[in-house]
Structure formats: structure tokens, C-alpha cells
Design a protein around this motif. Sequence first.
Motif, PDB file in Angstrom:
ATOM      1  N   LYS A 346     -22.302 -56.983  13.606  1.00 25.59           N
ATOM      2  CA  LYS A 346     -23.251 -58.069  13.864  1.00 25.59           C
ATOM      3  C   LYS A 346     -22.593 -59.171  14.672  1.00 25.59           C
ATOM      4  CE  LYS A 346     -26.380 -61.243  11.467  1.00 25.59           C
ATOM      5  NZ  LYS A 346     -26.875 -61.713  10.149  1.00 25.59           N
ATOM      6  N   GLN A 347     -21.368 -59.479  14.261  1.00 27.36           N
ATOM      7  CA  GLN A 347     -20.632 -60.524  14.993  1.00 27.36           C
ATOM      8  C   GLN A 347     -20.336 -60.064  16.425  1.00 27.36           C
ATOM      9  OE1 GLN A 347     -17.035 -61.671  13.043  1.00 27.36           O
ATOM     10  NE2 GLN A 347     -16.430 -63.128  14.635  1.00 27.36           N
ATOM     11  N   LEU A 348     -19.992 -58.753  16.569  1.00 29.77           N
ATOM     12  CA  LEU A 348     -19.684 -58.224  17.894  1.00 29.77           C
ATOM     13  C   LEU A 348     -20.920 -58.211  18.786  1.00 29.77           C
ATOM     14  CD1 LEU A 348     -17.546 -56.922  19.697  1.00 29.77           C
ATOM     15  CD2 LEU A 348     -18.202 -54.706  18.755  1.00 29.77           C
ATOM     16  N   THR A 349     -22.104 -57.967  18.161  1.00 27.83           N
ATOM     17  CA  THR A 349     -23.349 -57.946  18.937  1.00 27.83           C
ATOM     18  C   THR A 349     -23.606 -59.303  19.565  1.00 27.83           C
ATOM     19  OG1 THR A 349     -24.253 -56.264  17.459  1.00 27.83           O
ATOM     20  CG2 THR A 349     -25.823 -57.473  18.820  1.00 27.83           C
ATOM     21  N   GLU A 350     -23.334 -60.324  18.800  1.00 24.90           N
ATOM     22  CA  GLU A 350     -23.522 -61.675  19.334  1.00 24.90           C
ATOM     23  C   GLU A 350     -22.562 -61.924  20.506  1.00 24.90           C
ATOM     24  OE1 GLU A 350     -22.908 -64.156  15.990  1.00 24.90           O
ATOM     25  OE2 GLU A 350     -24.794 -63.626  14.976  1.00 24.90           O
ATOM     26  N   GLU A 351     -21.319 -61.439  20.335  1.00 22.67           N
ATOM     27  CA  GLU A 351     -20.355 -61.609  21.431  1.00 22.67           C
ATOM     28  C   GLU A 351     -20.768 -60.802  22.661  1.00 22.67           C
ATOM     29  OE1 GLU A 351     -16.548 -60.526  19.990  1.00 22.67           O
ATOM     30  OE2 GLU A 351     -16.411 -62.191  18.538  1.00 22.67           O
ATOM     31  N   ILE A 352     -21.345 -59.613  22.436  1.00 17.26           N
ATOM     32  CA  ILE A 352     -21.776 -58.782  23.564  1.00 17.26           C
ATOM     33  C   ILE A 352     -22.884 -59.471  24.337  1.00 17.26           C
ATOM     34  CG2 ILE A 352     -22.991 -56.621  24.124  1.00 17.26           C
ATOM     35  CD1 ILE A 352     -21.368 -55.285  21.917  1.00 17.26           C
ATOM     36  N   ALA A 353     -23.808 -60.123  23.616  1.00 20.76           N
ATOM     37  CA  ALA A 353     -24.885 -60.834  24.310  1.00 20.76           C
ATOM     38  C   ALA A 353     -24.298 -61.887  25.253  1.00 20.76           C
ATOM     39  CB  ALA A 353     -25.819 -61.471  23.278  1.00 20.76           C
ATOM     40  N   ASP A 354     -23.269 -62.597  24.758  1.00 24.92           N
ATOM     41  CA  ASP A 354     -22.638 -63.589  25.622  1.00 24.92           C
ATOM     42  C   ASP A 354     -21.953 -62.917  26.822  1.00 24.92           C
ATOM     43  OD1 ASP A 354     -23.459 -65.520  23.848  1.00 24.92           O
ATOM     44  OD2 ASP A 354     -21.568 -65.511  22.699  1.00 24.92           O
ATOM     45  N   ARG A 355     -21.337 -61.747  26.539  1.00 28.12           N
ATOM     46  CA  ARG A 355     -20.631 -61.051  27.621  1.00 28.12           C
ATOM     47  C   ARG A 355     -21.622 -60.534  28.666  1.00 28.12           C
ATOM     48  NH1 ARG A 355     -15.384 -59.279  27.284  1.00 28.12           N
ATOM     49  NH2 ARG A 355     -14.229 -59.924  25.426  1.00 28.12           N
ATOM     50  N   LYS A 356     -22.809 -60.102  28.202  1.00 24.65           N
ATOM     51  CA  LYS A 356     -23.804 -59.600  29.136  1.00 24.65           C
ATOM     52  C   LYS A 356     -24.222 -60.669  30.136  1.00 24.65           C
ATOM     53  CE  LYS A 356     -25.856 -55.739  26.620  1.00 24.65           C
ATOM     54  NZ  LYS A 356     -27.091 -55.200  25.988  1.00 24.65           N
ATOM     55  N   LYS A 357     -24.348 -61.880  29.620  1.00 22.93           N
ATOM     56  CA  LYS A 357     -24.703 -62.966  30.533  1.00 22.93           C
ATOM     57  C   LYS A 357     -23.624 -63.132  31.605  1.00 22.93           C
ATOM     58  CE  LYS A 357     -27.287 -65.515  26.983  1.00 22.93           C
ATOM     59  NZ  LYS A 357     -27.346 -66.765  26.173  1.00 22.93           N
ATOM     60  N   ALA A 358     -22.345 -63.065  31.145  1.00 24.23           N
ATOM     61  CA  ALA A 358     -21.259 -63.179  32.119  1.00 24.23           C
ATOM     62  C   ALA A 358     -21.230 -61.964  33.061  1.00 24.23           C
ATOM     63  CB  ALA A 358     -19.931 -63.301  31.378  1.00 24.23           C
ATOM     64  N   GLU A 359     -21.598 -60.803  32.515  1.00 18.87           N
ATOM     65  CA  GLU A 359     -21.578 -59.578  33.334  1.00 18.87           C
ATOM     66  C   GLU A 359     -22.644 -59.638  34.419  1.00 18.87           C
ATOM     67  OE1 GLU A 359     -21.951 -54.743  32.765  1.00 18.87           O
ATOM     68  OE2 GLU A 359     -21.858 -56.074  31.012  1.00 18.87           O
ATOM     69  N   MET A 360     -23.788 -60.246  34.095  1.00 14.97           N
ATOM     70  CA  MET A 360     -24.856 -60.350  35.081  1.00 14.97           C
ATOM     71  C   MET A 360     -24.373 -61.113  36.314  1.00 14.97           C
ATOM     72  SD  MET A 360     -27.616 -58.802  34.109  1.00 14.97           S
ATOM     73  CE  MET A 360     -28.915 -59.634  35.022  1.00 14.97           C
ATOM     74  N   SER A 361     -23.673 -62.196  36.037  1.00 17.83           N
ATOM     75  CA  SER A 361     -23.165 -62.972  37.169  1.00 17.83           C
ATOM     76  C   SER A 361     -22.091 -62.183  37.927  1.00 17.83           C
ATOM     77  CB  SER A 361     -22.596 -64.309  36.670  1.00 17.83           C
ATOM     78  OG  SER A 361     -21.538 -64.074  35.745  1.00 17.83           O
ATOM     79  N   LEU A 362     -21.277 -61.430  37.163  1.00 17.63           N
ATOM     80  CA  LEU A 362     -20.261 -60.600  37.833  1.00 17.63           C
ATOM     81  C   LEU A 362     -20.914 -59.496  38.669  1.00 17.63           C
ATOM     82  CD1 LEU A 362     -17.577 -60.203  35.022  1.00 17.63           C
ATOM     83  CD2 LEU A 362     -17.357 -61.496  37.140  1.00 17.63           C
ATOM     84  N   GLN A 363     -22.014 -58.921  38.171  1.00 16.93           N
ATOM     85  CA  GLN A 363     -22.710 -57.884  38.917  1.00 16.93           C
ATOM     86  C   GLN A 363     -23.240 -58.427  40.242  1.00 16.93           C
ATOM     87  OE1 GLN A 363     -23.110 -54.719  38.591  1.00 16.93           O
ATOM     88  NE2 GLN A 363     -22.211 -54.381  36.574  1.00 16.93           N
ATOM     89  N   GLU A 364     -23.774 -59.639  40.178  1.00 16.43           N
ATOM     90  CA  GLU A 364     -24.270 -60.232  41.421  1.00 16.43           C
ATOM     91  C   GLU A 364     -23.127 -60.425  42.416  1.00 16.43           C
ATOM     92  OE1 GLU A 364     -26.165 -63.819  40.268  1.00 16.43           O
ATOM     93  OE2 GLU A 364     -27.819 -62.821  39.213  1.00 16.43           O
TER      94      GLU A 364
END
Length: 716
Positions: A346-364
Motif C-alpha cells: 500500500k505504501q509502495l502504491t502511493e510512492e508509485i503514483a508519485d513516480r508516475k507523475k515524474a515519469e510522465m514528465s520524463l516521457q515527454e
Amino acid sequence: MGIDKKKVLPVVVDELRLLAEEQLAERTSSVEFPLGEDEARRLVHELEVTQVELEMQNDELRHAQVELERSRDKYLELYDFAPIGYFTFDERGLIREVNLAGSHLLGIERGPLARAPMSRFIVDAEGRTVFSRHLKNVLQKEGMQECEVKLTRSNGSVIHTRIQSIAVASGENRNREILSSILDVSVAKQLELANREAREFAENIVETLREPLVVLEAGLKILTANHCFYEMFQVTPEETVGKFIYDLGNRQWDNPRLRVLFEEILPRHTVINDYEVEHDFPHIGHRIFLLNARQIFRGDIGSDVILLAMEDITERRQLGNDLQKAHKELESVVLERTAELTRANKQLTEEIADRKKAEMSLQEAYGEIKLLKDRLQEENIYLRQEVDKKYNFGEIIGQSQALSIIFSQVQQVAPMNATVLLLGETGTGKGVVARAIHRSSTRKDRSLITVNCTTLPATLVESELFGREKGAFTGSDARQIGRFELANGGTIFLDEIGEMPLELQSKLLRVIQDGEFERLGSPRTIKTDVRIIAATNRNLKEEIRNGKFREDLYYRLNVFPITLPPLRQRKEDIPLLVDHFVTKFNAKIGKKIETVSSNTLTLLQKYHWPGNVRELESVIERAVITSQGNSLQVLDRFEVFPVAGEQTDRTEEGGLEGRRSGQDVKGLVEVERDHIVRVLQKTGWRIEGKNGAALILGLNASTLRARMRKFGIVRK
């Protein structure tokens, strides 16, 4: 075969007498007797009745004799042609009679066998003793007697026989003789031996099994067992064989599960696998066995036998139980750990959500980078193509204006099927241009066949170009396909076409015009589809005027002429050619030449290069070999040869020191001849090899010889 007299005689005695009396009455009805008539008649009647009876009995006896002879003949036929050998012996064992099968058995005619002792045909002394004892038993005992001996046939082979004999009385003296049948049982003995060996082999296999195995008869008595069975259950063969399975070892096998197997399951099924029996045995303790049972019918004992193999799985079952216990304990630990992991997840899922936001910017950002990368790759490809267009065309290296014209001409004519005539001095790259045309044509997937007309002997040019049949001329002991036939569907490159004999030029003209030719020694016309590229360094118009080249062939070849410029007319290409050859010979020789000095390039550009690109290639290869370090060092000393027709201010290009020769200007042909003679003198008139003139001049040895013939150069 006997005859029943009652069946043979058709009538009884009384009936015969009545018949005799009737016949006698007919004969004596008118006869007169001197005695009393009644008495005489009675006597005559008696005599005649007796005579008739005797005649009728004689007829019946003759008929019975015939029947007996027929029966005897049938008996003799059966005796002779019986499939078993029948012998008649006297009391000493001498052969008195033998049938055909018996004579065939020994391989001897029946005549020589008469009165021969049977012991002569017995192989060994033991067999003769057995036969002698057999004769005594036959004479002393009633009924059929039997023995087995080995006999030797006439061809030396040995057969195993079974003799069955009986004693009978014969003749008036009632002498005793022995009737015997002798049967060849060699095959049966071989089969018996093979069966015994197979049985022993099977028993050996049984003994090698690592698991207990016992063999039972249908009544559940033990027939045999292997060593592993005796060892595991601590019993001996004497205590085991012949016992009921339930009685074995203080009835330790009297088990309900085992009774179910033997008494209920096996009668309905032939094979039973993995039947589990768990029992406490007196000597070995608690055991769990998997039983595999199989019923087999044995013909030799006429009943079923049961094979019972046992696998002790006690330890495996205990290990399985321990494993099951460990598994349950592991499941408990896993459940506890799963709860912990769920919280961490559960804790990791929350961290992944934050990472996804950072990944979106990296993808761009990555998309932009990829776009820029693709653009750079496209630009790189475009620049490479531009460089290729500017500096080379296939193997053709250069960027001069003269070579650009050649590139354009190649691009124009390559897709077409038109004939191309390549003109130019030796070493200008006519073969390279021919390959470039072929590789850019629609025939690039087929062969490019090259024919150098100067290297072929004049007597073999025709057979090489058009082929030959076997026996076309002396020494042609095989059929050969010509170059035009090999090039069908592709391109043929006729190098040095000006050297082709005049008598073959008409045949070449026919191939160009009609696309057909005949092999040497064959009347059959062959069709071919070939694109022709011809090359020459001669002036074909001059050759036509001299009668050495056909004018009509020239016009057929001169559809699309391309004149290759000599290297001295495109000196701006020399730096590119030097770089190309240095790279080539670095890889070939294993050197690492990386730089070429401007002085070296200037030196190379000032030389007029009579051997053109080929001579330059040889100079660079020699320089790469001799250079020390990573800089190209050219050690050749080039001689000055002014070229006729050029302006006075350009004559300095032939020398390295810029010195004027002070001599009259010479023609190009004369300069080339003098240069060849000077190189030949320098090499001691050696043409081929490492230090030959051909290598120095950058020419093929065959081309150099053609030039020597052309210029009339002969060693003095």
C-alpha cells in the motif's frame, strides 16, 4: 493288414452245397449208371458237389490273395514314404530294413545300410552305450522304450535324434526283431537350449532387481523369489519355495489388504500397479509397500503365474509427511509475511503514483529527445548519401568534374539493356565502371561474367566464349559451357575487345544482333539473353582502318560509349583515392596508417601516372608496407616524362623536383613504350612476381605482355 474271412466269402457252406447240388442235377439228369441207379446217382452227386465246392472255394481264395497283395503294397508305400525314419534291427543292433525317410535321415542309400551296425552312425561312445542299453531294455521289457542319441550323417553333420522301439516276433521260428522309429529332434533341442538360456537370462535379470520380487503359482504357492526378497524379509529359499504366501514367515503375509488383492482384484484384472499395503512385519517392523502384480500364462506348466514386485515407500512416505508438516508451517509464515507485504505494498502504491507523475514528465522529455535523435539520423543518412553522390559511385572514387560526367553516364545507361563501350587508357578503371553498371542494372541479381580477350590463347577464344562439345577438337575430352551461355540473363564484360581475333568478330556480331550462337562442334543453335559491356584501350577506328577490327561490330558496340579520363586529368581525385587505398591496405596488411602529409600528396599529384589508378594503387600498397609509424611514406622516385600535346607550363607536372628535362616533347605512346622498357631493364626483364615489372607498373602480367607485343618490345 489282415483279412476277415467271413467278410471275404460271399456265401456260407450250406448255400454252396445247395448251389453245387443244383448244378450237378442239371449235368446228370440224362446219365445212366451200372450200379443201382439210386446209389450211383448219390455217389456222383456227392463227388460233383464236392468238386463245385472246391472250385468256388478256390475262386474265393484267389480273390482273398489279390486283396492281401493290394493291402501289402499299400502297407509298403506307407512304410517307405512315411515322414519318420523306420528301422528294423536284429537283437545285435544290425539294420535289417529301413524306409526311405530313414535312409534320407542318414544320407545313405538303403542298399549299403542293410546289415550295417547302427552303432557305426552314433557320434560318441556314450551314445553307443545308451543305444546298447536301449536294445536290452526293449528285449527284456514290454511296451515302447525310448532313448536319445546323436547320429552322424554321410556329409559329416551331426543330428540329435529320439529313438522309440518295440520288440516283436517274426517268421516261422518266431525270432525276435526290434521295430524302431527315429525322429530328428535337432531343432527341438536347439529351441529347448534357447528356452533354457532365456530362462537363465530372465532369472539373472530378476536377481539384478534392487526391489523384492516373488513369483507365485495360481494357487498362491511361491515358485521362486529374488535375493532382495530373501534379504529384506529375512527368510531362506528353503523356507519360501513351495509355501503359501500367507504362511510365509510365521504368517506375516496374512494381511487383509493382500487377501483382497489376490482373491478379489487379480481374478478380474491381469495387471495391478501401485497397490498400497501397510503392515507390521515381525523382523523389519512397520512398512508401507507399493505392490505391482501381473498374471502371466506359462505354457510350460499350463497355468497362470503371478509376478509380485514390491517397492518399499516407507521412508518416502515419512519424508512426504515431514514435507507436508513443513509446508503447513511455511503457509503460516507466508500468511504473516503476506500481511506485512500488503501493508508495504500500500505504501509502495502511493510512492508509485508519485513516480508516475515524474515519469510522465520524463516521457515527454524522452519523446523530444527521440524526435531530435531521429532527425539527426535522417540528416546523417542524407549527408552520407550526398557524400556518396559527390565522391564515389560504387567502387568508383572521386569528385572531379571529369568523373562526375562518368557518374552521370553510368546512371543514364545502367537501367537500360543497351550495349556499352568503355574507352580509356589502361588502369583507368574500366572494369570498375563495368561492375558499377551491372550492379545498378535490372540484371544485378544475375552473374557478371568477365572475359579478358588478351589472356585467352587465340586457338581457345572461340571455345571459351561459345563453348564446345566433347570431341570438338583434339584434347577436348569433355563438354564445356561457354561464357555467353553462363552469362544468360546477366551481363558479360569483354575486356580488351580490340585484341579479339578478326575471325571471331563475326560470331560476336551475330550474338549482339540475333542473340544466338552454336557451340564448337555442335549444329544446335543456342539462344541467349546477355547484356554486353566491352572495353578497350585501343583506337578502334584506327584498327578498322588497319583491317584489324570489323566496322559493323564497332557500330554495334558503340551504342553508348563512355570515355574514362586518365588520372593525370583528374588529379583532384588523388587525395580521395589515397585515403581509400590506405584504408584498404591497412585492413589487408594489418597496419595503422592514419595520416598522409601534404608533401606526399603534392608529390603524388605532380606525377603524370602513365599506369593511372592501377599504378597509384600499387604505389600506395608498397608505401603502406614500407612505412614506419602511422604516417604514409612514399619512397618511390618517379621519373619525368613530358606528355605531348600539353601546354609548356604543364610539363612540370611530370617531375618531383620541377626540373625541365631539356629534351624534345614525346608522344604519349612513345613515352609509355620508353617507360615500360626502362622498368623491364630495371627488373632484369622479369615480368611477373614480387619484383616483376607488372607489379611496379601496376598492370596485370597479361596486359603488360600485350603492351610489349603492341609496342614491339623484345629483350635484346
